[in-house]
Structure formats: C-alpha cells, structure tokens
Design a protein around this motif. Structure first.
Motif, mmCIF file in Angstrom:
data_model
loop_
_atom_site.group_PDB
_atom_site.id
_atom_site.type_symbol
_atom_site.label_atom_id
_atom_site.label_comp_id
_atom_site.label_asym_id
_atom_site.label_seq_id
_atom_site.Cartn_x
_atom_site.Cartn_y
_atom_site.Cartn_z
ATOM 1 N N ARG A 37 -2.039 -0.665 3.705
ATOM 2 C CA ARG A 37 -3.016 -0.553 2.610
ATOM 3 C C ARG A 37 -2.726 -1.443 1.356
ATOM 4 N NH1 ARG A 37 -3.147 4.697 0.621
ATOM 5 N NH2 ARG A 37 -2.117 3.806 -1.221
ATOM 6 N N CYS A 38 -1.413 -1.463 1.123
ATOM 7 C CA CYS A 38 -0.930 -2.198 0.075
ATOM 8 C C CYS A 38 -1.121 -3.687 0.342
ATOM 9 C CB CYS A 38 0.552 -1.957 -0.521
ATOM 10 S SG CYS A 38 0.828 -0.218 -1.063
ATOM 11 N N ASN A 39 -0.881 -4.200 1.385
ATOM 12 C CA ASN A 39 -0.929 -5.388 1.870
ATOM 13 C C ASN A 39 -2.251 -5.829 1.652
ATOM 14 O OD1 ASN A 39 1.399 -6.846 2.411
ATOM 15 N ND2 ASN A 39 1.641 -5.760 4.683
ATOM 16 N N LEU A 40 -3.377 -5.235 2.441
ATOM 17 C CA LEU A 40 -4.588 -5.573 2.171
ATOM 18 C C LEU A 40 -5.389 -5.410 0.588
ATOM 19 C CD1 LEU A 40 -6.033 -3.247 4.888
ATOM 20 C CD2 LEU A 40 -5.993 -5.802 4.885
ATOM 21 N N LEU A 96 2.124 -1.313 -6.708
ATOM 22 C CA LEU A 96 2.663 0.127 -7.028
ATOM 23 C C LEU A 96 2.238 1.291 -6.243
ATOM 24 C CD1 LEU A 96 3.111 -0.231 -11.102
ATOM 25 C CD2 LEU A 96 4.906 -0.121 -9.143
ATOM 26 N N VAL A 97 2.881 2.362 -5.900
ATOM 27 C CA VAL A 97 2.418 3.233 -5.069
ATOM 28 C C VAL A 97 2.561 4.792 -5.794
ATOM 29 C CG1 VAL A 97 2.339 4.564 -2.728
ATOM 30 C CG2 VAL A 97 2.558 2.141 -2.801
ATOM 31 N N ASN A 98 1.631 5.591 -5.882
ATOM 32 C CA ASN A 98 2.085 6.931 -6.545
ATOM 33 C C ASN A 98 2.821 7.628 -5.457
ATOM 34 O OD1 ASN A 98 1.772 9.589 -7.331
ATOM 35 N ND2 ASN A 98 0.033 9.248 -8.733
ATOM 36 N N ILE A 130 6.528 4.004 -7.053
ATOM 37 C CA ILE A 130 7.291 3.407 -6.277
ATOM 38 C C ILE A 130 6.734 1.820 -5.991
ATOM 39 C CG2 ILE A 130 6.697 4.517 -4.346
ATOM 40 C CD1 ILE A 130 9.219 4.317 -2.962
ATOM 41 N N THR A 131 7.763 1.089 -6.036
ATOM 42 C CA THR A 131 7.175 -0.510 -5.723
ATOM 43 C C THR A 131 7.043 -0.804 -4.271
ATOM 44 O OG1 THR A 131 9.381 -1.432 -5.711
ATOM 45 C CG2 THR A 131 8.280 -1.354 -7.793
ATOM 46 N N PHE A 132 6.094 -1.695 -3.935
ATOM 47 C CA PHE A 132 5.819 -2.047 -2.528
ATOM 48 C C PHE A 132 7.198 -2.509 -1.989
ATOM 49 C CE2 PHE A 132 4.102 -5.520 0.462
ATOM 50 C CZ PHE A 132 3.695 -4.582 1.239
ATOM 51 N N ASP A 133 7.913 -3.291 -2.721
ATOM 52 C CA ASP A 133 9.231 -3.848 -2.276
ATOM 53 C C ASP A 133 10.355 -2.640 -1.826
ATOM 54 O OD1 ASP A 133 8.242 -6.224 -2.731
ATOM 55 O OD2 ASP A 133 9.342 -6.604 -4.574
ATOM 56 N N GLU A 134 10.198 -1.553 -2.669
ATOM 57 C CA GLU A 134 11.029 -0.410 -2.091
ATOM 58 C C GLU A 134 10.576 0.230 -0.792
ATOM 59 O OE1 GLU A 134 12.457 2.421 -5.752
ATOM 60 O OE2 GLU A 134 10.832 1.478 -6.228
ATOM 61 N N PRO A 141 4.883 6.529 10.391
ATOM 62 C CA PRO A 141 3.581 6.109 10.305
ATOM 63 C C PRO A 141 2.859 6.192 9.106
ATOM 64 C CG PRO A 141 4.123 7.363 12.386
ATOM 65 C CD PRO A 141 5.278 7.546 11.434
ATOM 66 N N GLN A 142 3.119 7.336 8.329
ATOM 67 C CA GLN A 142 2.392 7.594 7.084
ATOM 68 C C GLN A 142 2.865 6.623 5.974
ATOM 69 O OE1 GLN A 142 4.294 9.863 4.189
ATOM 70 N NE2 GLN A 142 2.482 10.481 3.123
ATOM 71 N N ILE A 143 4.088 6.125 5.968
ATOM 72 C CA ILE A 143 4.512 5.063 5.004
ATOM 73 C C ILE A 143 3.965 3.851 5.428
ATOM 74 C CG2 ILE A 143 6.508 3.845 3.791
ATOM 75 C CD1 ILE A 143 7.597 6.777 3.560
#
Length: 199
Positions: free
Chosen positions: A170-173, A178-180, A149-153, A162-164
């Motif tokens: 984390r993706c920003n850092l 892409l996230v699994n 799933i893309t960061f943009d989605e 809070p989990q998402i």
C-alpha cells in the motif's frame, strides 16, 4: 549492523572472553536511541537466559560500546554449515530452539517490546546449545500510543508477516513514507518471523 562492529576481548585477570559491541552515532537523537536499545536489552536479559547478556555500557565522544556475552557462532552460520554437511536438526533440537526463542519473545512482549528483526543472524549459539536473541536495533514498543514508523524501517526486516507485507504494498502504491504504529501488530510479526526462521 550498518554502524557497528563487534570485537572479541579478553579480560586480563580472569582470561574470560567477551563480545565488545561498538556503535558510532552521529547525532544526539541517534545516541539516545542506541542507548535506549542497549538498556532495554540489558534489562530484559535479566529476566531470561535466552537474551544476550549486557554487562556494561560506555559512552564516548562519538561511540557507544557495550560489553556482552560471547557466543560460539550465529545460528545463520550453523545453518549454512549444516546445509554443507547435509546435516538436519533433530525434532528434539528444533523443539529446544523454538522453546528458547519463544521464551525470549514472551519476556519481550510481556514487557511491551517487540524485537522486529527475528532472523538467524540475530540468534547467537553458545557451547551448551543455548540459543540467545541479540541485536535490539529494530525494537518497537507494543503500546496503545500512536507513533510513526518509516517505510524504510519496514523494508529492513527480512522476515515479515502478510499484514506488514500488505502495508508495504500500500505504501508503494500511495508513495507514502510514514505508517501509523496502530496499523502494525509487532508482536504477531515476531511470532510469524520465528515460524519462518524455523522452516
């Protein structure tokens, strides 16, 4: 949505009114994704009264159109109206709304689908105060399969758990796009979003 418009149409024989949702696609992949979302909504709406009914789906050269139920208003519009008039929902009204939307989510989750965009704009109100879930443009599979799933989605969703939110940070850092899917509990996010909407 970004590439869709909704028209109010009248059937000449019965004088019934419907919503005609038209979406423009620019690639075969996008077309297949839109068709899949509309077909999923069609199938799930047969199992509950709280998902917008789709009566027909048509595909043309660069556009997909779907004939759907026509509600009176979006829940977001009603909320704004209530706020202006300083009107509050009764406990009975809120319990009824929660029941209807939770029933729709239960049907979706039971069939392995998460809405992933629960917000007042994606709830349509009907004359009999029935609230129905609409806009299946962000649906996700709840499965054991891995997919990206893309960061943009993730950012498109207004009401996130809070989990998402932690995954987004984390993706920003890490500057990752892409996230699994295994990292995300889409069903729990739907429930969390419903709770946020009700606040």
């Amino acid at each position: 949505g970004k590439m869709s418009k909704i028209l109010c149409v009248k059937e000449t024989d019965s004088y019934s009114f419907y919503a005609m949702k038209k979406e423009i696609y620019s690639s075969e992949t996008q077309k297949e994704k839109m068709l899949s979302q509309l077909k999923t909504q069609f199938l799930l709406s047969q199992k509950t009264d709280f998902i917008i009914k789709t009566y027909s789906i048509n595909v043309s050269q660069d556009e997909i159109s779907a004939l759907q139920e026509l509600g009176v208003n979006s829940w977001e519009s009603e909320m704004v109206s209530h706020k202006k008039m300083k009107k509050i929902y009764t406990e009975e009204e809120l319990v009824n709304i929660i029941y209807q939307l939770a029933d729709a989510l239960d049907i979706m989750h039971t069939h392995g689908i998460a809405h992933f965009n629960i917000n007042p704009n994606n709830v349509v109100i009907f004359r009999d105060k029935v609230h129905k879930l609409c806009d299946f443009g962000s649906i996700k599979q709840i499965s054991s399969e891995h997919y990206s799933i893309t960061f943009d989605e993730l950012l498109e969703n207004k009401f996130i758990s809070p989990q998402i939110n932690a995954i987004i940070q984390r993706c920003n850092l890490k500057k990752v796009n892409l996230v699994n899917s295994k990292e995300i509990n889409f069903a729990k996010n739907d429930i969390f979003a419903l709770g946020l909407v009700m606040v």
